[in-house]
Design a protein around this motif. Structure first.
Motif, PDB file in Angstrom:
ATOM      1  N   ALA A 637      58.368  84.446  42.717  1.00  0.00           N
ATOM      2  CA  ALA A 637      57.605  83.253  43.003  1.00  0.00           C
ATOM      3  C   ALA A 637      55.936  83.367  43.153  1.00  0.00           C
ATOM      4  CB  ALA A 637      58.011  82.440  44.267  1.00  0.00           C
ATOM      5  N   LEU A 638      55.567  84.419  43.656  1.00  0.00           N
ATOM      6  CA  LEU A 638      54.337  84.885  43.753  1.00  0.00           C
ATOM      7  C   LEU A 638      53.737  85.274  42.332  1.00  0.00           C
ATOM      8  CD1 LEU A 638      54.187  87.165  46.901  1.00  0.00           C
ATOM      9  CD2 LEU A 638      53.068  85.199  46.516  1.00  0.00           C
ATOM     10  N   ARG A 639      54.672  86.018  41.550  1.00  0.00           N
ATOM     11  CA  ARG A 639      54.044  86.402  40.186  1.00  0.00           C
ATOM     12  C   ARG A 639      53.868  84.980  39.499  1.00  0.00           C
ATOM     13  NH1 ARG A 639      55.521  86.562  35.107  1.00  0.00           N
ATOM     14  NH2 ARG A 639      57.736  85.596  35.647  1.00  0.00           N
ATOM     15  N   LEU A 640      54.758  84.049  39.601  1.00  0.00           N
ATOM     16  CA  LEU A 640      54.601  82.917  38.659  1.00  0.00           C
ATOM     17  C   LEU A 640      53.673  82.042  39.279  1.00  0.00           C
ATOM     18  CD1 LEU A 640      58.661  81.908  38.686  1.00  0.00           C
ATOM     19  CD2 LEU A 640      57.113  82.401  36.704  1.00  0.00           C
ATOM     20  N   VAL A 641      53.300  81.961  40.418  1.00  0.00           N
ATOM     21  CA  VAL A 641      52.315  80.975  40.991  1.00  0.00           C
ATOM     22  C   VAL A 641      50.824  81.614  40.611  1.00  0.00           C
ATOM     23  CG1 VAL A 641      53.586  79.785  42.729  1.00  0.00           C
ATOM     24  CG2 VAL A 641      52.173  81.772  43.194  1.00  0.00           C
ATOM     25  N   GLU A 642      50.581  82.719  40.604  1.00  0.00           N
ATOM     26  CA  GLU A 642      49.353  83.158  39.874  1.00  0.00           C
ATOM     27  C   GLU A 642      49.265  83.075  38.522  1.00  0.00           C
ATOM     28  OE1 GLU A 642      48.475  87.595  40.994  1.00  0.00           O
ATOM     29  OE2 GLU A 642      48.430  86.831  42.952  1.00  0.00           O
ATOM     30  N   GLU A 643      50.426  83.059  37.790  1.00  0.00           N
ATOM     31  CA  GLU A 643      50.178  82.794  36.381  1.00  0.00           C
ATOM     32  C   GLU A 643      49.995  81.261  36.048  1.00  0.00           C
ATOM     33  OE1 GLU A 643      53.715  82.438  33.158  1.00  0.00           O
ATOM     34  OE2 GLU A 643      53.111  84.533  33.759  1.00  0.00           O
ATOM     35  N   GLU A 644      50.803  80.453  37.203  1.00  0.00           N
ATOM     36  CA  GLU A 644      50.747  78.919  36.748  1.00  0.00           C
ATOM     37  C   GLU A 644      49.521  78.318  37.404  1.00  0.00           C
ATOM     38  OE1 GLU A 644      55.654  78.682  36.882  1.00  0.00           O
ATOM     39  OE2 GLU A 644      54.298  78.332  38.534  1.00  0.00           O
ATOM     40  N   ASN A 645      48.970  79.100  38.124  1.00  0.00           N
ATOM     41  CA  ASN A 645      47.731  78.350  38.786  1.00  0.00           C
ATOM     42  C   ASN A 645      46.400  78.802  37.899  1.00  0.00           C
ATOM     43  OD1 ASN A 645      48.819  76.853  40.799  1.00  0.00           O
ATOM     44  ND2 ASN A 645      49.083  78.629  42.229  1.00  0.00           N
ATOM     45  N   GLN A 646      46.606  79.556  37.048  1.00  0.00           N
ATOM     46  CA  GLN A 646      45.507  79.698  35.966  1.00  0.00           C
ATOM     47  C   GLN A 646      44.672  78.336  35.465  1.00  0.00           C
ATOM     48  OE1 GLN A 646      45.395  83.136  33.725  1.00  0.00           O
ATOM     49  NE2 GLN A 646      47.317  83.822  34.674  1.00  0.00           N
ATOM     50  N   PRO A 647      43.653  78.221  35.540  1.00  0.00           N
ATOM     51  CA  PRO A 647      43.142  77.000  34.874  1.00  0.00           C
ATOM     52  C   PRO A 647      43.310  76.650  33.430  1.00  0.00           C
ATOM     53  CG  PRO A 647      41.343  78.219  36.329  1.00  0.00           C
ATOM     54  CD  PRO A 647      42.658  79.249  36.446  1.00  0.00           C
ATOM     55  N   ARG A 648      43.710  75.584  33.193  1.00  0.00           N
ATOM     56  CA  ARG A 648      44.042  75.401  31.984  1.00  0.00           C
ATOM     57  C   ARG A 648      43.146  74.423  31.124  1.00  0.00           C
ATOM     58  NH1 ARG A 648      49.610  72.258  32.163  1.00  0.00           N
ATOM     59  NH2 ARG A 648      49.369  71.992  29.889  1.00  0.00           N
ATOM     60  N   TYR A 649      42.095  75.259  30.647  1.00  0.00           N
ATOM     61  CA  TYR A 649      40.994  74.973  29.877  1.00  0.00           C
ATOM     62  C   TYR A 649      40.902  73.715  28.890  1.00  0.00           C
ATOM     63  CZ  TYR A 649      36.994  74.491  26.698  1.00  0.00           C
ATOM     64  OH  TYR A 649      36.232  73.707  25.770  1.00  0.00           O
ATOM     65  N   PRO A 650      42.020  73.852  27.904  1.00  0.00           N
ATOM     66  CA  PRO A 650      42.111  72.988  26.974  1.00  0.00           C
ATOM     67  C   PRO A 650      42.521  71.613  27.277  1.00  0.00           C
ATOM     68  CG  PRO A 650      42.947  74.847  26.067  1.00  0.00           C
ATOM     69  CD  PRO A 650      42.684  75.036  27.416  1.00  0.00           C
ATOM     70  N   SER A 651      43.368  71.626  28.410  1.00  0.00           N
ATOM     71  CA  SER A 651      44.023  70.385  28.938  1.00  0.00           C
ATOM     72  C   SER A 651      43.003  69.508  29.905  1.00  0.00           C
ATOM     73  CB  SER A 651      45.308  70.586  29.705  1.00  0.00           C
ATOM     74  OG  SER A 651      46.323  71.161  28.842  1.00  0.00           O
ATOM     75  N   ILE A 652      42.061  70.464  30.529  1.00  0.00           N
ATOM     76  CA  ILE A 652      41.452  69.845  31.576  1.00  0.00           C
ATOM     77  C   ILE A 652      39.967  69.526  30.697  1.00  0.00           C
ATOM     78  CG2 ILE A 652      39.504  70.533  33.299  1.00  0.00           C
ATOM     79  CD1 ILE A 652      41.472  72.508  34.349  1.00  0.00           C
ATOM     80  N   LYS A 653      39.536  70.047  29.673  1.00  0.00           N
ATOM     81  CA  LYS A 653      38.843  69.521  28.657  1.00  0.00           C
ATOM     82  C   LYS A 653      39.150  68.254  28.018  1.00  0.00           C
ATOM     83  CE  LYS A 653      35.128  69.335  25.987  1.00  0.00           C
ATOM     84  NZ  LYS A 653      33.740  69.104  26.459  1.00  0.00           N
ATOM     85  N   TRP A 654      40.529  68.025  27.474  1.00  0.00           N
ATOM     86  CA  TRP A 654      40.972  67.019  27.080  1.00  0.00           C
ATOM     87  C   TRP A 654      40.819  65.707  27.977  1.00  0.00           C
ATOM     88  CZ3 TRP A 654      44.651  63.216  28.062  1.00  0.00           C
ATOM     89  CH2 TRP A 654      44.974  62.474  27.135  1.00  0.00           C
ATOM     90  N   TYR A 655      41.184  66.047  29.325  1.00  0.00           N
ATOM     91  CA  TYR A 655      41.133  65.078  30.234  1.00  0.00           C
ATOM     92  C   TYR A 655      40.096  64.535  30.612  1.00  0.00           C
ATOM     93  CZ  TYR A 655      42.228  63.167  34.884  1.00  0.00           C
ATOM     94  OH  TYR A 655      42.303  62.246  36.124  1.00  0.00           O
TER      95      TYR A 655
END
Length: 685
Positions: A637-655
C-alpha cells in the motif's frame, strides 16, 4: 453520447408545413438533452440537386433559432407540398464534442466525406489504426466519424450496394456506431446501429422519423397525434442491423450485418450527383473550453516547464507519522493512535467487502427481469472501472438486458467516453446519455475554484465536484422514461473518503451503511459549517449555489427506490475487475498506471490539492481500506500510494484548460497554501 434525429416525408403526403416545422423542432430539442456543445442539420433538396448542411459550435436550440435556418426549413416544407416529386428529407445532430475542437467547423456534425453525409452518435476507438491501414485514403479532419464514411465510399466505389457497404465499414470499426446517412449519388437514406442506440417510427408509406431514444419518439408521436391506429410502428434498430430507405419510392428495407456482403445493383449511381454545401451560422461565441488530448498536452514545448511547477515532496511527506496497520497519516481528520500506533479508523473498522450470496441477487432481480428481451435494468455508467464491471456482470452473469446511462456534467473525459463505447459495442448494450450545459457547469466550477483560492479550506474542495451528483436525478428520470424499474449501482464499498466531511470538523461515523450517506445530525452540522465558511467568503454565494445544493440533496438526502448495489452481493476484487476490463481493450490514462478515477477529469486536480496540503489523498484512504479487508499488505500500500499520488500533469493541465483557468497561477496558489504537516520552531506540527 450525442443525439441524432431526422424526419423524412414522402412527396404529396398529408403533412403540412406547420407539421414539418413543429416535428423537426420537437425532435431536435429532445436530442439536445444528450449534448449541446455543437449541432447541425442536413437537408436534401431534390429540385436543386443539393444537400445543404448547417452546423456550428452552438446548441441545436440556437441553430433552430437562426432566421436563415428557419426560413430554409419553411422553404423546403413548402416545396415538398407543392412539388409532387420532392420529398422532405432532414437529419440532425446535437451533441458533445469528442474528437477535435468544435471551433473548427469541419469537426462538427453532420460529417461529410467523399459525398457521404452522416450524423453519428458515439465514438469510434480505432480510427487511427484504420487510417494507418488505408494510406490511400488521406485523413482530412480530427473527428473519428470520417474514417467510417471513407470506408463506406470505398466499398460503394468497389460496386457494393449501400447496405453491404455500411455493413462492411461498421464491422471494421471499433466503438459504438448509431448513424444516419445521405449520399450525393444515390436516392437513398440509411440508418444503422451496432449497439441499439437508435429508434425508428414509421408507417412505411409516407413518414419516417428517427431518434436516439425510444422515449423521444414516443413523446413525438403523442404530440404529433400519430400512432398505431394510423399504421405506425416504433422499433429499435437492433444491434448489427439497419434500414435502407429508397427516397423516390419510399420503400423501406431492413438489413443485417454480414461477413459476406452481396453485390447489388438496384441503387445505381445518379447520372448527376448532388452538390453539397456547408453553411456556417454567424453567432456571438462564448469562450468555450476546447477538447484537449492529454497525450498532446504532454508533448507540448512548455510541458516540461509546466510540469515542474507541480510539487511532489515525497521525502518530506514520508516523515509524517502514519498508522502502524494502515497508511493513514497524522494529518487525517480526527485520527488518533493507540499505544501500538494503530489508528482509531482501523480499531473501529467493520468489514465491508463481505457480500451476501449471489443467489440472493438472482432472486432479487427476478421480478424485474424481462421475458421479451426488452430493457430491464439501468446501469449508471461513468466510464470508470467499477460501473463498467457492473455493466458486464448485469449482462454476462445476471443475464439481464441493461441500458447504460451516463451523465456528463463537463468532467467526463474522452478516455471515459471511449471506454464506454468499447464496452457498449462488445455487449450490444444501448447507451443513453444526459448532458448538462457543459459551458455553464464548467463556469460554475471555475468560479468556485477561484473563490476557494481566496480563502482555501479543505472542507470545501468537494464543491468542485458537486455538479456530478445529479447522476441520481437522471437515473430516476431515465427509469421513468424507459419504464424500467430497476437500477444497479457499482459503488465500490472501499471508496469511503471520510476525511472530506472530517475537514469540516465533523467526526467519523464508523457505522454508516453507505459511503455517501449522512445521518440527519451530521447533515445539520455539515450545513452549519458550510454556512460559517460562506459567511467568511461570500463569493461562494454565486449562481452555482442552488445547483450544488441540489446535487447534495439528490445524492445524500432524497430516498432512492428500486435499486441494488452490485457489491452487496458480489465481492469487489481489483484484480478480477482489471482482468475483465482487458477483455474490452480497456484504455488506460497516459499519466498513471492505475485504473481508478482515470475517467474523472476532476480527480487528478483535487487529489493534488489534498496530497500537497495534507500529505494524503483518496488513494491513501482506498489503500488503507484494502489493508483492513486483508486484500493488501501495508508495504504494498505504501508503495502504491507513493506512485498514485504523483501529480498527473497532462490531466491537471487539461482540467485547468477546459475551465479557462491559468494553469501557472492556479498551481502556484495551491503550492502557497500552508501544509498541515509543517512543523514550527519546536518541531510541533
Amino acid at each position: 453520447m450525442c443525439g441524432i434525429f431526422g424526419l423524412i416525408l414522402r412527396s404529396e403526403s398529408v403533412y403540412g408545413q406547420a407539421f414539418v416545422r413543429k416535428s423537426l423542432t420537437q425532435l431536435a430539442l429532445m436530442a439536445q438533452a444528450r449534448g449541446r456543445d455543437s449541432s447541425g442539420l442536413a437537408f436534401r433538396d431534390q429540385a436543386k440537386k443539393l444537400i445543404e448542411v448547417y452546423k456550428e459550435d452552438i446548441s441545436i436550440g440556437e441553430l433552430l433559432g437562426n432566421k436563415r435556418v428557419r426560413n430554409r426549413i419553411d422553404a423546403l416544407a413548402r416545396a415538398y407540398r407543392e412539388d409532387p416529386d420532392q420529398p422532405f428529407v432532414a437529419m440532425g445532430h446535437s451533441g458533445l464534442v469528442t474528437n477535435g475542437s468544435q471551433t473548427r467547423n469541419e469537426n462538427n456534425q453532420p460529417v461529410i466525406r467523399s459525398g457521404v453525409v452522416a450524423v453519428h452518435n458515439s465514438i469510434i476507438t480505432n480510427d487511427k489504426a484504420l487510417w494507418a491501414r488505408y494510406p490511400e485514403m488521406p485523413r482530412r479532419y480530427d473527428i473519428d466519424t470520417e474514417i467510417m464514411l471513407a470506408l463506406i465510399r470505398k466499398h460503394t466505389d468497389a460496386g457494393w450496394d449501400i447496405a453491404s457497404s455500411i455493413s462492411k465499414a461498421v464491422t471494421e470499426v471499433s466503438g459504438t456506431v448509431s448513424a444516419a446517412y445521405l449520399f450525393n449519388d444515390r436516392d437513398t437514406f440509411a440508418l444503422t446501429s451496432n449497439n441499439g442506440s437508435l429508434y425508428v417510427l414509421t408507417n412505411e408509406s409516407d413518414l419516417l422519423a428517427f431518434a436516439s431514444e425510444h422515449h423521444f419518439l414516443r413523446v413525438f408521436a403523442a404530440q404529433m397525434s400519430i400512432g398505431e391506429v394510423d399504421g405506425f410502428w416504433l422499433r429499435q434498430v437492433a444491434p448489427s442491423k439497419g434500414y435502407v430507405l429508397n427516397l423516390e419510392q419510399f420503400l423501406l428495407q431492413d438489413f443485417a450485418y454480414s461477413d459476406t456482403p452481396r453485390r447489388f445493383s438496384e441503387s445505381a449511381a445518379l447520372e448527376s450527383p448532388y452538390d453539397i454545401e456547408v453553411q456556417s451560422i454567424p453567432h456571438l461565441h462564448r469562450e468555450r473550453g476546447l477538447i484537449l488530448d492529454p497525450v498532446k498536452i504532454a508533448r507540448k514545448p512548455r510541458a516540461s516547464m509546466e510540469k515542474s511547477l507541480l510539487e511532489y515532496d515525497v521525502e518530506r511527506i514520508r516523515t509524517i507519522r502514519r498508522c502502524s496497520r494502515c497508511v493513514l497519516p497524522e494529518t487525517f481528520p480526527f485520527i488518533k493512535f493507540d499505544e501500538q500506533g494503530v489508528c482509531n479508523y482501523c480499531r473501529n473498522y467493520k468489514i465491508k467487502n463481505d457480500p451476501k450470496p449471489i443467489d440472493e441477487l438472482f432472486e432479487l432481480v427476478k421480478p424485474y427481469r424481462s421475458t421479451d428481451g426488452s430493457p430491464d435494468c439501468i446501469i449508471p455508467c461513468s466510464g470508470g472501472r467499477d460501473s463498467t464491471f457492473t455493466l458486464h456482470i448485469a449482462k454476462r452473469v445476471l443475464g439481464l438486458n441493461p441500458i447504460a446511462l451516463t451523465y456528463d456534467w463537463g468532467m467526463v473525459n474522452d478516455l471515459a467516453r471511449r471506454n464506454i463505447a468499447r464496452v457498449c459495442e462488445r455487449l450490444s448494450v444501448e447507451h443513453i446519455s444526459r448532458a448538462a450545459d457543459l459551458w455553464w457547469k464548467r463556469e460554475n466550477v471555475r468560479r468556485n475554484i477561484l473563490t476557494w483560492l481566496r480563502k482555501p479550506h479543505l472542507g470545501m474542495v468537494p464543491l468542485f465536484m458537486a455538479g456530478d451528483k445529479y447522476f441520481y436525478y437522471y437515473t430516476n428520470q431515465i427509469k421513468k422514461q424507459t419504464e424500467v424499474r430497476l437500477n444497479i449501482w457499482g459503488v465500490n464499498p472501499l471508496e469511503n473518503t471520510e476525511f472530506k466531511v472530517g475537514f469540516f470538523g465533523i467526526p467519523p461515523d464508523h457505522d454508516k451503511k453507505r459511503i455517501y450517506s449522512l445521518s440527519a445530525k451530521r447533515q445539520l452540522r455539515l450545513f452549519a459549517r458550510i454556512a460559517h465558511i460562506i459567511a467568511a467568503n461570500p463569493r461562494y454565494l454565486n449562481r452555482s449555489i442552488w445547483n450544488s445544493a441540489g446535487g447534495f440533496i439528490w445524492r445524500s438526502v432524497l430516498p432512492h427506490r428500486d435499486y441494488v448495489h452490485l457489491f452487496d452481493y458480489y465481492r469487489w476484487d481489483e484484480s478480477e475487475i482489471e482482468k475483465t476490463l482487458e477483455e474490452y481493450n480497456w484504455e488506460r490514462a497516459v499519466d498513471t498506471r492505475g485504473t481508478w478515477r482515470i475517467g474523472d477529469a476532476t480527480a487528478p486536480f483535487y487529489n493534488y490539492i489534498y496530497y500537497t496540503v495534507a500529505g494524503f489523498s483518496e488513494h491513501d484512504t482506498f489503500r488503507s481500506n484494502q489493508i483492513r479487508e486483508g486484500m493488501l499488505s501495508r508495504e504494498e500500500a505504501l508503495r502504491l500510494v507513493e506512485e498514485e499520488n504523483q501529480p498527473r500533469y497532462p490531466s491537471i493541465k487539461w482540467y485547468t484548460s477546459i475551465l479557462r483557468l491559468d494553469y501557472e497561477s492556479i498551481i502556484k496558489a495551491i503550492n502557497a497554501i500552508p501544509r498541515l504537516y509543517e512543523t514550527d520552531e519546536t518541531g510541533e506540527r
